[in-house]
Design an enzyme around this catalytic site. Structure first.
Site, mmCIF file in Angstrom:
data_model
loop_
_atom_site.group_PDB
_atom_site.id
_atom_site.type_symbol
_atom_site.label_atom_id
_atom_site.label_comp_id
_atom_site.label_asym_id
_atom_site.label_seq_id
_atom_site.Cartn_x
_atom_site.Cartn_y
_atom_site.Cartn_z
ATOM 1 N N ARG A 1 2.126 2.937 9.292
ATOM 2 C CA ARG A 1 1.117 3.569 10.220
ATOM 3 C C ARG A 1 1.937 4.067 11.520
ATOM 4 O O ARG A 1 1.439 4.924 12.152
ATOM 5 C CB ARG A 1 0.003 2.584 10.827
ATOM 6 C CG ARG A 1 -0.982 2.230 9.596
ATOM 7 C CD ARG A 1 -2.203 1.492 10.382
ATOM 8 N NE ARG A 1 -3.324 1.525 9.306
ATOM 9 C CZ ARG A 1 -3.445 0.606 8.794
ATOM 10 N NH1 ARG A 1 -2.981 -0.602 8.626
ATOM 11 N NH2 ARG A 1 -4.600 0.433 7.954
ATOM 12 N N MET B 1 0.920 -1.319 0.022
ATOM 13 C CA MET B 1 -0.088 -0.242 0.036
ATOM 14 C C MET B 1 0.727 1.036 0.036
ATOM 15 O O MET B 1 0.551 2.253 0.382
ATOM 16 C CB MET B 1 -1.064 -0.096 1.242
ATOM 17 C CG MET B 1 -1.944 -1.236 1.268
ATOM 18 S SD MET B 1 -3.542 -0.622 2.130
ATOM 19 C CE MET B 1 -2.905 -0.697 3.818
ATOM 20 N N HIS C 1 9.122 -2.778 3.691
ATOM 21 C CA HIS C 1 8.882 -3.078 2.399
ATOM 22 C C HIS C 1 10.170 -3.170 1.499
ATOM 23 O O HIS C 1 10.199 -4.118 0.471
ATOM 24 C CB HIS C 1 8.320 -1.716 1.755
ATOM 25 C CG HIS C 1 6.884 -1.289 2.482
ATOM 26 N ND1 HIS C 1 6.990 -0.250 3.184
ATOM 27 C CD2 HIS C 1 5.803 -1.905 2.106
ATOM 28 C CE1 HIS C 1 5.450 -0.332 3.490
ATOM 29 N NE2 HIS C 1 5.154 -1.226 2.969
HETATM 30 P P1 AMP Z 1 1.634 -2.809 3.504
HETATM 31 O O1 AMP Z 1 1.966 -1.830 2.628
HETATM 32 O O2 AMP Z 1 1.631 -2.447 5.037
HETATM 33 O O3 AMP Z 1 0.262 -3.445 3.126
HETATM 34 O O4 AMP Z 1 2.674 -3.999 3.485
HETATM 35 C C1 AMP Z 1 3.118 -4.607 2.465
HETATM 36 C C2 AMP Z 1 3.722 -5.843 2.317
HETATM 37 O O5 AMP Z 1 5.072 -5.358 3.287
HETATM 38 C C3 AMP Z 1 3.067 -6.817 3.258
HETATM 39 O O6 AMP Z 1 3.674 -7.994 2.713
HETATM 40 C C4 AMP Z 1 3.545 -6.525 4.763
HETATM 41 O O7 AMP Z 1 3.782 -7.812 5.616
HETATM 42 C C5 AMP Z 1 4.961 -6.334 4.451
HETATM 43 N N1 AMP Z 1 5.721 -5.469 5.602
HETATM 44 C C6 AMP Z 1 5.337 -4.380 6.161
HETATM 45 N N2 AMP Z 1 5.745 -4.167 7.365
HETATM 46 C C7 AMP Z 1 6.750 -4.990 7.327
HETATM 47 C C8 AMP Z 1 7.833 -5.133 8.267
HETATM 48 N N3 AMP Z 1 8.018 -4.471 9.154
HETATM 49 N N4 AMP Z 1 8.601 -6.265 7.973
HETATM 50 C C9 AMP Z 1 8.524 -7.053 7.067
HETATM 51 N N5 AMP Z 1 7.624 -6.812 6.201
HETATM 52 C C10 AMP Z 1 6.657 -5.928 6.241
#
Ligand code: AMP
Length: 299
Positions: A187, A30, A37
């Site tokens: 967040r 996102m 990421h």
């Molecule tokens: P999001 O943009 O929050 O939907 O996350 C996109 C991807 O990044 C998802 O596969 C999450 O699990 C991964 N992700 C987000 N935060 C972390 C983190 N701190 N460590 C590892 N992967 C992450």
């Protein structure tokens, strides 16, 4: 790196790559990139020929009173970060491109979505699986990289891919933490300085729980109580749940044994945060996977 906004163009780029003998690596996000990421992008870059990163703040996975409108966005910063990680294609579709009409088709993974985050966010995982199924359909055969930060999401997406025979290998990547232990999250940008300091109690609680398991605790409820007691020391943090379950299918196991997930969700001011640790129990042997912690110098 190419920025692509149209589904047809991304589909064609992936097909061309595969025809040329390349594998495709997909990183759905996102946006508002952080080191978590970027670690997924690096994993894809190391393994695949064509690396596709998608940025789509998917309205379907937000509840009516959640933070869809305020969700942090930074396309310029994200573009620079993806470029620096050697990403080939950044897919940034509009809402109209992804949902030209209100979708009448959704993907629901039964059971795995009912508890943990599903209890407070009853429509969330249907939103996730629906958009991820669409991305898998658009990109086609590939390896898709997901972070262990969202452990329930990982279990749900894995099950969806298996149940529907989707031609996608799911790769799980380590949870990335800030130097003080806080799990990285887009967040975290919402947190005030005081909330940011208080939020570290979540990783402390997980560490305390994992230490207790290491010292021989196998009682599920006792571990839950330990998490509750630790989080209660921080008045700015309201625990939503602290749970222990099997990592693969999120089933309740008591006494705990095998690969277990200890997961928490909490409200810190107006921000909802999640975190987890994986522990593997084989008799008296316990291994703990808290993920990786970045050093100040890497940020
Ligand atoms: P999001 O943009 O929050 O939907 O996350 C996109 C991807 O990044 C998802 O596969 C999450 O699990 C991964 N992700 C987000 N935060 C972390 C983190 N701190 N460590 C590892 N992967 C992450």
């Amino acid at each position: 790196m190419k920025t692509i906004e149209r589904i047809a163009e991304l589909r064609a780029a992936c097909e061309t790559a595969r025809h040329g003998g390349q594998t495709v690596g997909l990183v759905p996000t996102m946006g508002y990139f952080h080191e978590g990421h970027r670690s997924l992008m690096r994993a894809a870059r190391a393994a695949d020929g064509l690396v596709v990163v998608t940025i789509f703040v998917n309205p379907l996975q937000f509840g009516a009173h959640e933070d869809l409108d305020g969700y942090p966005r930074d396309l310029a910063g994200d573009t620079a970060a993806a470029e620096a990680e050697g990403v080939d294609a950044l897919f940034t579709p509009s809402q109209a491109e992804m949902y030209p009409e209100p979708t009448r088709t959704t993907v629901h993974v039964d059971g795995l979505t009912a508890d943990l985050c599903g209890a407070a966010r009853p429509t969330h995982f249907d939103g996730v699986t629906t958009v991820v199924a669409k991305l898998f359909s658009i990109v086609g055969p590939c390896t898709a990289y997901f972070g262990r930060k969202d452990a329930q999401q990982l279990a749900v997406v894995r099950r969806m891919a298996a149940d529907l025979n989707l031609p996608v290998d799911i790769a799980a990547c380590p949870l990335v933490r800030e130097p003080d232990g806080l799990a990285m999250s887009s967040r975290n940008a919402y947190l005030s300085a005081e909330e940011r300091r208080a939020a570290t109690v979540l990783s402390s609680a997980l560490r305390t729980a994992a230490d207790a398991v290491g010292a021989g605790e196998r009682d599920r409820v006792a571990i839950t109580r330990l998490i509750e007691a630790t989080v209660a020391t921080e008045p700015l943090v309201a625990l939503e749940y602290g749970e222990v379950c099997r990592g693969t299918d999120l089933a309740v196991v008591d006494p705990i044994d095998g690969e277990m997930l200890i997961a928490v969700a909490a409200q810190v001011g107006r921000t909802r945060l999640i975190d987890n640790v994986t522990i593997t129990i084989a008799g008296a042997e316990v291994t703990t996977d808290l993920g990786v912690t970045t050093q100040e110098s890497e940020l």
